[in-house]
Design a protein around this motif. Structure first.
Motif, short mmCIF file in Angstrom:
data_model
loop_
_atom_site.label_atom_id
_atom_site.label_comp_id
_atom_site.label_asym_id
_atom_site.label_seq_id
_atom_site.Cartn_x
_atom_site.Cartn_y
_atom_site.Cartn_z
N ASP A 1 0.83 -1.21 0.00
CA ASP A 1 0.00 0.00 0.00
C ASP A 1 0.87 1.25 0.00
N LYS A 2 2.14 1.07 0.33
CA LYS A 2 3.07 2.20 0.26
C LYS A 2 4.18 1.80 -0.70
N ALA A 3 4.39 2.61 -1.75
CA ALA A 3 5.37 2.25 -2.77
C ALA A 3 6.78 2.26 -2.21
N SER A 4 7.63 1.38 -2.76
CA SER A 4 9.02 1.31 -2.31
C SER A 4 9.80 2.56 -2.71
N ASP A 5 9.38 3.22 -3.79
CA ASP A 5 10.07 4.42 -4.28
C ASP A 5 9.13 5.16 -5.22
N PRO A 6 9.43 6.43 -5.49
CA PRO A 6 8.52 7.23 -6.34
C PRO A 6 8.33 6.64 -7.74
N GLU A 7 9.38 6.02 -8.30
CA GLU A 7 9.25 5.44 -9.65
C GLU A 7 8.25 4.28 -9.64
N ALA A 8 8.34 3.46 -8.60
CA ALA A 8 7.41 2.33 -8.48
C ALA A 8 5.98 2.84 -8.36
N GLN A 9 5.81 3.90 -7.58
CA GLN A 9 4.48 4.52 -7.42
C GLN A 9 3.96 5.01 -8.77
N ALA A 10 4.83 5.71 -9.51
CA ALA A 10 4.43 6.26 -10.81
C ALA A 10 4.05 5.13 -11.77
N LEU A 11 4.83 4.06 -11.72
CA LEU A 11 4.55 2.92 -12.60
C LEU A 11 3.20 2.29 -12.25
N ALA A 12 2.97 2.07 -10.96
CA ALA A 12 1.69 1.47 -10.54
C ALA A 12 0.53 2.35 -10.97
N ASP A 13 0.69 3.67 -10.82
CA ASP A 13 -0.36 4.60 -11.25
C ASP A 13 -0.64 4.44 -12.75
N ARG A 14 0.44 4.33 -13.53
CA ARG A 14 0.26 4.17 -14.98
C ARG A 14 -0.43 2.84 -15.30
N GLU A 15 0.05 1.76 -14.66
CA GLU A 15 -0.54 0.44 -14.95
C GLU A 15 -2.00 0.39 -14.52
N ASN A 16 -2.32 1.03 -13.41
CA ASN A 16 -3.69 0.99 -12.91
C ASN A 16 -4.65 1.77 -13.81
N LEU A 17 -4.08 2.66 -14.64
CA LEU A 17 -4.91 3.42 -15.59
C LEU A 17 -5.57 2.51 -16.61
N SER A 18 -5.04 1.30 -16.74
CA SER A 18 -5.58 0.33 -17.71
C SER A 18 -7.08 0.20 -17.60
N ASP A 19 -7.60 0.31 -16.37
CA ASP A 19 -9.04 0.14 -16.16
C ASP A 19 -9.86 1.24 -16.83
N GLN A 20 -9.23 2.37 -17.11
CA GLN A 20 -9.96 3.46 -17.76
C GLN A 20 -10.48 3.06 -19.13
N PHE A 21 -9.78 2.12 -19.76
CA PHE A 21 -10.18 1.71 -21.10
C PHE A 21 -11.52 0.98 -21.09
N ALA A 22 -11.87 0.46 -19.92
CA ALA A 22 -13.15 -0.25 -19.83
C ALA A 22 -14.30 0.74 -19.73
N GLY A 23 -13.96 2.04 -19.62
CA GLY A 23 -15.00 3.05 -19.45
C GLY A 23 -15.68 2.89 -18.11
N MET A 24 -14.95 2.31 -17.16
CA MET A 24 -15.55 2.06 -15.85
C MET A 24 -15.55 3.34 -15.04
N LYS A 25 -16.66 3.56 -14.35
CA LYS A 25 -16.71 4.69 -13.44
C LYS A 25 -16.27 4.18 -12.07
N ILE A 26 -15.01 4.36 -11.76
CA ILE A 26 -14.54 3.80 -10.51
C ILE A 26 -14.31 4.87 -9.45
N GLU A 27 -14.35 6.13 -9.85
CA GLU A 27 -13.97 7.18 -8.90
C GLU A 27 -14.86 7.20 -7.65
#
Ligand SMILES: [Zn+2]
Length: 417
Positions: free
Chosen positions: A284-310
């Motif tokens: 739940d806490k990233a090991s470093d800022p780069e890992a956090q940024a990467l997880a944020d980018r990868e998690n964006l994948s769900d946006q393609f489903a047009g899911m309203k997750i907010e």
């Protein structure tokens, strides 16, 4: 005549008044009954559902304590909650199916009422509680359900038959944290997850290499290598160019009772010189800022489903953290460690190659999961390697070796040796 006529008129008038009084009395009595009857009905005053295809939390609010019984039904996979006769005042948009829940139905059965949740596939009821609301506004039923395998669903079904239905405790509480899954005939199972797919291409190199193609080609190589060992059941979350939401990938891993989920990626990064592989686990806490940024980018994948997750995000995050079970986590860490060791013999790794962040695809509570970034598509040398069948073969062999070590260690734990 005249007086007689008047008396008759008076008599008729008096009779009319009397009749009116009777009718009024009757109406009063009837409406009293109606009110009393409505009062005896339990009121379902609200419905909330949060989560995704891997895990859902459902909360139904009542005006007073509901006396319930619940059980599972198969074909399709259903959870049935039997209630006393209930007046449902639920918002249509709240009961709109989503995530793991394919349909929500409720209604009167004559002698009682019923709420039926149909699963998208087999599921486990982790928890089903009747709780008093803290603010004194009545009671609620809180249901936690998560994607499970067919075997697990059938087992719960059989258990409930033995205990004659009603409030069977969810078997999952015992299942999670019992260590190696000990289903008879269960072979060590690996689910390989090629990142991205379909409309979600993932990262792209300046030469036009697309991540979703690289991950699929690599995953197929790894699948063949693992299958060739002959000791494992190997599945892929996708084996062609289709879009798959992150929680669907988790659901697939859980339905196969996977002992390992390996998610394959190949990202880009602004630092062109940076190259090499990285192995990520969930935290739940990233090991470093780069890992956090990467997880944020990868998690964006769900946006393609047009899911309203907010809207659900807060609750989902709570569930997510709740899901990071200690044992699964330590298995994930141990595999990541083994994997880094094996990869270091064959392919280049970045500095501190074992990292962690909040990747949604790694959140299965009982499937040890890692995400492997094979290399950076932003680096031309890494890109060339990722496109080389030779390199892919070497890297896949290293992962296969790591799986063998992990499986052997896990089997050792299971037999106490
Ligand atoms: Zn990716």
């Amino acid at each position: 005549m005249g007086s007689a006529g008047t008396a008759d008129k008076r008599g008729r008038a008096a009779g009319h008044v009397l009749r009116l009084a009777w009718v009024a009395l009757l109406v009063t009595i009837l409406s009293c009954f109606a009110v009393a009857h409505a009062d005896t009905l339990l009121g379902a005053t609200g419905y909330k559902m949060a989560g995704d295809a891997a895990k859902m939390r459902i909360v139904v609010n009542f005006d007073r304590e509901p006396d319930i019984k619940w059980f599972l039904l198969r074909g399709p996979y259903r959870l049935v909650v039997d209630l006393p006769r209930t007046r449902f005042a639920l918002d249509a948009k709240d009961v709109k199916p989503r995530g793991l829940v394919r349909a929500v139905r409720y209604g009167d059965q004559g002698h009682g009422s019923r709420l039926i949740l149909t699963g998208k596939g087999p599921f486990a009821v982790d928890k089903l509680d009747v709780l008093k609301n803290d603010d004194g506004s009545g009671y609620r039923i809180a249901i936690d359900m998560s994607a499970a395998s067919e075997r697990e669903f059938d087992e719960a079904l059989a258990n409930q038959a033995l205990t004659t239905g009603s409030t069977v405790s969810g078997g999952k509480g015992e299942r999670v944290g019992t260590g190696p899954i000990s289903a008879p005939g269960h072979r060590f199972t690996v689910v390989i997850d090629p990142g991205h797919g379909g409309v979600d291409g993932g990262a792209e190199s300046s030469a036009g290499t697309v991540e979703k193609d690289v991950t699929l080609a690599f995953a197929k190589e790894l699948r063949d290598k693992l299958a060739a060992v002959g000791k494992y059941d190997v599945y892929m979350t996708r084996d062609n160019d289709v879009y798959l939401a992150l929680d669907e990938r988790v659901r697939i891993a859980r339905q196969h009772e996977a002992d390992l989920l390996i998610s394959i990626h190949a990202d880009t990064i602004a630092v062109k010189g940076l190259r090499g592989a990285t192995v990520y686990t969930l935290s739940d806490k990233a090991s470093d800022p780069e890992a956090q940024a990467l997880a944020d980018r990868e998690n964006l994948s769900d946006q393609f489903a047009g899911m309203k997750i907010e809207d659900d995000n807060k609750e989902v995050t709570d569930i997510l953290i709740d899901l990071i079970r200690r044992e699964t986590h330590s298995f994930s860490m141990s595999f990541a460690h083994t994997l880094v060791g094996q990869l270091s013999t064959s392919v280049g790794l970045i500095n501190n190659p074992q990292r962690s962040a909040g990747f949604r695809v790694l959140k299965a509570p009982d499937v040890p999961s890692v995400l492997v970034e094979l290399g950076y598509l932003s680096n031309v040398k890494d890109e060339a390697q990722l496109l080389s069948a030779d390199w892919r073969g070497k890297a896949a062999q290293s992962i296969t070796n790591a799986v063998a070590l992990f499986a052997a260690a896990k089997a050792g734990t299971a037999t106490g040796g």
